[in-house]
Design an enzyme around this catalytic site. Sequence first.
Site, PDB file in Angstrom:
ATOM      1  N   ASP A  11       0.817  -1.220   0.000  1.00 20.33           N
ATOM      2  CA  ASP A  11       0.000   0.000   0.000  1.00 20.33           C
ATOM      3  C   ASP A  11       0.851   1.271   0.000  1.00 20.33           C
ATOM      4  O   ASP A  11       0.390   2.332   0.404  1.00 20.33           O
ATOM      5  CB  ASP A  11      -0.967   0.002   1.193  1.00 20.33           C
ATOM      6  CG  ASP A  11      -0.242  -0.154   2.513  1.00 20.33           C
ATOM      7  OD1 ASP A  11       0.990  -0.381   2.489  1.00 20.33           O
ATOM      8  OD2 ASP A  11      -0.898  -0.047   3.562  1.00 20.33           O
ATOM      9  N   HIS A  56      15.582  16.997 -18.638  1.00 24.26           N
ATOM     10  CA  HIS A  56      15.819  17.019 -20.090  1.00 24.26           C
ATOM     11  C   HIS A  56      14.508  17.514 -20.691  1.00 24.26           C
ATOM     12  O   HIS A  56      13.655  16.743 -21.108  1.00 24.26           O
ATOM     13  CB  HIS A  56      16.207  15.629 -20.600  1.00 24.26           C
ATOM     14  CG  HIS A  56      17.501  15.156 -20.004  1.00 24.26           C
ATOM     15  ND1 HIS A  56      17.895  13.845 -20.005  1.00 24.26           N
ATOM     16  CD2 HIS A  56      18.501  15.826 -19.384  1.00 24.26           C
ATOM     17  CE1 HIS A  56      19.085  13.727 -19.403  1.00 24.26           C
ATOM     18  NE2 HIS A  56      19.463  14.927 -19.019  1.00 24.26           N
ATOM     19  N   HIS A  91      21.069  20.425 -23.104  1.00 22.78           N
ATOM     20  CA  HIS A  91      19.658  20.060 -23.249  1.00 22.78           C
ATOM     21  C   HIS A  91      18.852  21.203 -22.667  1.00 22.78           C
ATOM     22  O   HIS A  91      19.374  22.019 -21.899  1.00 22.78           O
ATOM     23  CB  HIS A  91      19.344  18.730 -22.541  1.00 22.78           C
ATOM     24  CG  HIS A  91      19.764  18.663 -21.098  1.00 22.78           C
ATOM     25  ND1 HIS A  91      19.017  19.218 -20.081  1.00 22.78           N
ATOM     26  CD2 HIS A  91      20.870  18.135 -20.502  1.00 22.78           C
ATOM     27  CE1 HIS A  91      19.638  19.005 -18.913  1.00 22.78           C
ATOM     28  NE2 HIS A  91      20.781  18.370 -19.143  1.00 22.78           N
ATOM     29  N   ARG A 128      33.125  16.860 -15.030  1.00 22.27           N
ATOM     30  CA  ARG A 128      32.068  17.563 -15.779  1.00 22.27           C
ATOM     31  C   ARG A 128      31.819  18.894 -15.074  1.00 22.27           C
ATOM     32  O   ARG A 128      31.897  18.974 -13.839  1.00 22.27           O
ATOM     33  CB  ARG A 128      30.782  16.727 -15.809  1.00 22.27           C
ATOM     34  CG  ARG A 128      29.613  17.412 -16.498  1.00 22.27           C
ATOM     35  CD  ARG A 128      28.514  16.436 -16.947  1.00 22.27           C
ATOM     36  NE  ARG A 128      27.784  15.791 -15.878  1.00 22.27           N
ATOM     37  CZ  ARG A 128      27.892  14.511 -15.555  1.00 22.27           C
ATOM     38  NH1 ARG A 128      28.716  13.722 -16.222  1.00 22.27           N
ATOM     39  NH2 ARG A 128      27.184  13.997 -14.559  1.00 22.27           N
ATOM     40  N   ASP A 156      26.467  16.127  -9.513  1.00 22.62           N
ATOM     41  CA  ASP A 156      25.526  16.618 -10.534  1.00 22.62           C
ATOM     42  C   ASP A 156      24.143  16.555  -9.892  1.00 22.62           C
ATOM     43  O   ASP A 156      23.562  15.478  -9.753  1.00 22.62           O
ATOM     44  CB  ASP A 156      25.629  15.711 -11.770  1.00 22.62           C
ATOM     45  CG  ASP A 156      24.677  16.127 -12.881  1.00 22.62           C
ATOM     46  OD1 ASP A 156      23.734  16.905 -12.625  1.00 22.62           O
ATOM     47  OD2 ASP A 156      24.860  15.652 -14.009  1.00 22.62           O
ATOM     48  N   HIS A 193      25.508   8.584 -15.227  1.00 25.13           N
ATOM     49  CA  HIS A 193      24.310   8.770 -14.406  1.00 25.13           C
ATOM     50  C   HIS A 193      24.361   7.877 -13.165  1.00 25.13           C
ATOM     51  O   HIS A 193      23.394   7.202 -12.810  1.00 25.13           O
ATOM     52  CB  HIS A 193      23.035   8.512 -15.230  1.00 25.13           C
ATOM     53  CG  HIS A 193      22.683   9.669 -16.124  1.00 25.13           C
ATOM     54  ND1 HIS A 193      21.650   9.641 -17.024  1.00 25.13           N
ATOM     55  CD2 HIS A 193      23.219  10.900 -16.243  1.00 25.13           C
ATOM     56  CE1 HIS A 193      21.570  10.805 -17.669  1.00 25.13           C
ATOM     57  NE2 HIS A 193      22.522  11.582 -17.208  1.00 25.13           N
ATOM     58  N   HIS A 223      28.877  12.302 -24.383  1.00 22.14           N
ATOM     59  CA  HIS A 223      27.484  12.771 -24.302  1.00 22.14           C
ATOM     60  C   HIS A 223      27.375  14.145 -24.945  1.00 22.14           C
ATOM     61  O   HIS A 223      28.386  14.786 -25.253  1.00 22.14           O
ATOM     62  CB  HIS A 223      27.003  12.796 -22.845  1.00 22.14           C
ATOM     63  CG  HIS A 223      27.822  13.657 -21.926  1.00 22.14           C
ATOM     64  ND1 HIS A 223      27.736  15.031 -21.915  1.00 22.14           N
ATOM     65  CD2 HIS A 223      28.749  13.334 -20.987  1.00 22.14           C
ATOM     66  CE1 HIS A 223      28.563  15.506 -20.997  1.00 22.14           C
ATOM     67  NE2 HIS A 223      29.202  14.500 -20.430  1.00 22.14           N
ATOM     68  N   GLU A 226      28.884  21.893 -15.272  1.00 23.14           N
ATOM     69  CA  GLU A 226      27.565  22.132 -15.877  1.00 23.14           C
ATOM     70  C   GLU A 226      26.912  23.368 -15.272  1.00 23.14           C
ATOM     71  O   GLU A 226      26.796  23.486 -14.049  1.00 23.14           O
ATOM     72  CB  GLU A 226      26.664  20.912 -15.640  1.00 23.14           C
ATOM     73  CG  GLU A 226      25.240  21.081 -16.146  1.00 23.14           C
ATOM     74  CD  GLU A 226      24.412  19.799 -16.042  1.00 23.14           C
ATOM     75  OE1 GLU A 226      24.721  18.951 -15.185  1.00 23.14           O
ATOM     76  OE2 GLU A 226      23.449  19.663 -16.828  1.00 23.14           O
ATOM     77  N   ASP A 270      19.926  21.966 -12.843  1.00 21.03           N
ATOM     78  CA  ASP A 270      20.789  20.846 -13.230  1.00 21.03           C
ATOM     79  C   ASP A 270      22.221  21.384 -13.284  1.00 21.03           C
ATOM     80  O   ASP A 270      22.623  21.979 -14.284  1.00 21.03           O
ATOM     81  CB  ASP A 270      20.331  20.312 -14.598  1.00 21.03           C
ATOM     82  CG  ASP A 270      21.156  19.119 -15.063  1.00 21.03           C
ATOM     83  OD1 ASP A 270      21.937  18.585 -14.260  1.00 21.03           O
ATOM     84  OD2 ASP A 270      21.000  18.731 -16.242  1.00 21.03           O
ATOM     85  N   TYR A 299      35.951  11.912 -19.282  1.00 22.56           N
ATOM     86  CA  TYR A 299      35.873  10.774 -18.364  1.00 22.56           C
ATOM     87  C   TYR A 299      36.882   9.723 -18.814  1.00 22.56           C
ATOM     88  O   TYR A 299      36.790   9.230 -19.943  1.00 22.56           O
ATOM     89  CB  TYR A 299      34.459  10.174 -18.371  1.00 22.56           C
ATOM     90  CG  TYR A 299      33.391  11.256 -18.315  1.00 22.56           C
ATOM     91  CD1 TYR A 299      32.963  11.784 -17.097  1.00 22.56           C
ATOM     92  CD2 TYR A 299      32.846  11.789 -19.491  1.00 22.56           C
ATOM     93  CE1 TYR A 299      32.021  12.800 -17.047  1.00 22.56           C
ATOM     94  CE2 TYR A 299      31.915  12.809 -19.454  1.00 22.56           C
ATOM     95  CZ  TYR A 299      31.505  13.311 -18.229  1.00 22.56           C
ATOM     96  OH  TYR A 299      30.579  14.328 -18.191  1.00 22.56           O
ATOM     97  N   GLU A 333      27.387  21.596 -20.524  1.00 23.69           N
ATOM     98  CA  GLU A 333      27.973  20.614 -19.616  1.00 23.69           C
ATOM     99  C   GLU A 333      28.970  19.671 -20.286  1.00 23.69           C
ATOM    100  O   GLU A 333      28.743  18.463 -20.352  1.00 23.69           O
ATOM    101  CB  GLU A 333      26.874  19.798 -18.939  1.00 23.69           C
ATOM    102  CG  GLU A 333      25.825  19.218 -19.889  1.00 23.69           C
ATOM    103  CD  GLU A 333      24.838  18.297 -19.175  1.00 23.69           C
ATOM    104  OE1 GLU A 333      25.291  17.400 -18.461  1.00 23.69           O
ATOM    105  OE2 GLU A 333      23.622  18.485 -19.345  1.00 23.69           O
TER     106      GLU A 333
HETATM  107  N1  GLY Z   1      21.889  15.451 -14.662  1.00 29.90           N
HETATM  108  C1  GLY Z   1      21.722  14.865 -15.918  1.00 29.90           C
HETATM  109  C2  GLY Z   1      22.278  15.714 -16.962  1.00 29.90           C
HETATM  110  O1  GLY Z   1      23.146  16.500 -16.692  1.00 29.90           O
HETATM  111  O2  GLY Z   1      21.847  15.700 -18.079  1.00 29.90           O
HETATM  112 MN    MN Z   2      23.407  17.302 -14.791  1.00 31.00          MN
HETATM  113 MN    MN Z   3      22.307  18.220 -17.722  1.00 29.92          MN
END
Ligand code: GLY
Ligand code: MN
Ligand code: MN
Length: 462
Positions: free
Chosen positions: A70, A392, A385, A430, A298, A281, A381, A432, A309, A413, A409
């Site tokens: 539940d 996203h 976005h 990274r 992140d 991720h 990547h 961002e 983000d 890596y 971003e």
């Molecule tokens: N936090 C996921 C991205 O940076 O797209």
């Molecule tokens: Mn991110």
């Molecule tokens: Mn992002």
Amino acid sequence: MSVPKVLIPWLLIAFLFLSCTALFGQQNFYDNDLLPASFHKDRREQLRKKLPPGSMVVVFSNPVRNRSNDVDYKYSQDPDLYYLTGLMEPDAAVVIFSEPREAFGATSDEILFIREKDDSRELWDGIRLGVKMAGEDLNFDHVQVNRKFLEMSGQVKGIDNFYIKYPTDIDVNIGKKSSLNRMVKEMRSWLADERVSDGAGRLSTFLAELREVKTDEELVLLQKAVDITCAGLEKAIRNIKPGMTEYQVQAIAEFEFRMMGSEYQGYGSICGSGPNTSILHYTDNRRPMDDGELILMDIGAEYHGYTADITRTVPVNGKFTDDQRKIYDLVLKAQLEGIKKVKEGERFRAAHELCARIIGEGLRDLGIISNKSEYMKYFMHGTSHYLGLEVHDTGTYGTLQTGNVLTVEPGIYIPEGSPCDERWWGIGIRIEDDVLVTPDGPQVMSDKLPKGPEELEQLMSQ
Ligand code: GLY
Ligand code: MN
Ligand code: MN
């Protein structure tokens, strides 16, 4: 102490009033900075302007997702339904016509279908808006209880264009008897009878065109989400030390988010140290961190539906090694140059193309790759976005215009075992930021949070 009899009825009234206020609070009556009903009404109006005559749009709520027995997952509304209505309840649908139509004895160009009031359920789960309150608070002149949706096809005739957005994973995740499931089945059989398609692709383009341009009201909330995230990350960075675990870093940031009124995170917080910096991720966040390693954070606080983000990468002991610093400087150079491409009239991909070129050349110059075109081995990547109600966020990915918000971003890596000198192994970085397109150029909404290597070292030494 005895209470004078004359006061008893008044105390009773005060008690009832306070209880009601507490219940209303569950429907978000405590916050006075929610998007106003006029915002959502205007969004419906803007969508209507895109519709050819004879059109009908239906957007359903998200299903309630069960965790086990539940206990359900925390409910999160479908972002398009929220954008068009402000409604946060499940088992709902909004219908938008291109022109007013008669249905259920009333004439309107929109109908909101919503859960019925239910005293016994409300005792457990909190107050439901109900037809009357939904009409007033959400500014709809036509609201029906959701079971009436099953009569829609009999009420509304001669629709030329259907634009239907069904909930995702509806068939597997919701009880067969839920109102949402019944409404969805009804809609599917209506379309089957008419032998027409659901027009979902066109509808998602219409909504992408609207949602990618943030209004001033949305930007206030998005900036708040960004400010909260900057504050949480700054506090986390100040407190990082060897021997701490990744989840303790996450806890410091998320504690700050909650203290500042954020309801949730826009996505699972990523706090990866050492080898985990290269897992894009990564959300386990269980690893103890060692001296000499990096930690990549992140994280994005969500505020009234809008999410930030932001990523920062710092040395666990507060001082970058020479090799970490070389990679950091390269990512930062790419990021600063990429941000300059976030301007009106520029192609969405321009920032990525520039970042990829800078990183490719930089990795080649460091001897990590032999040809700059191999950059994708270590930068796998995209750079940007859209950002908004979803991390996203939806958008057209075409030409940038004022009011677009996107991330920049870039990252590098280099996992253990990579085909380069071992000295680089374990470095994952990274950086961002969240960037708004304005007529005066890019505005970095997250610029309060330091990212220069010396600034970060300074912050960690305090
Ligand atoms: N936090 C996921 C991205 O940076 O797209
Ligand atoms: Mn991110
Ligand atoms: Mn992002």
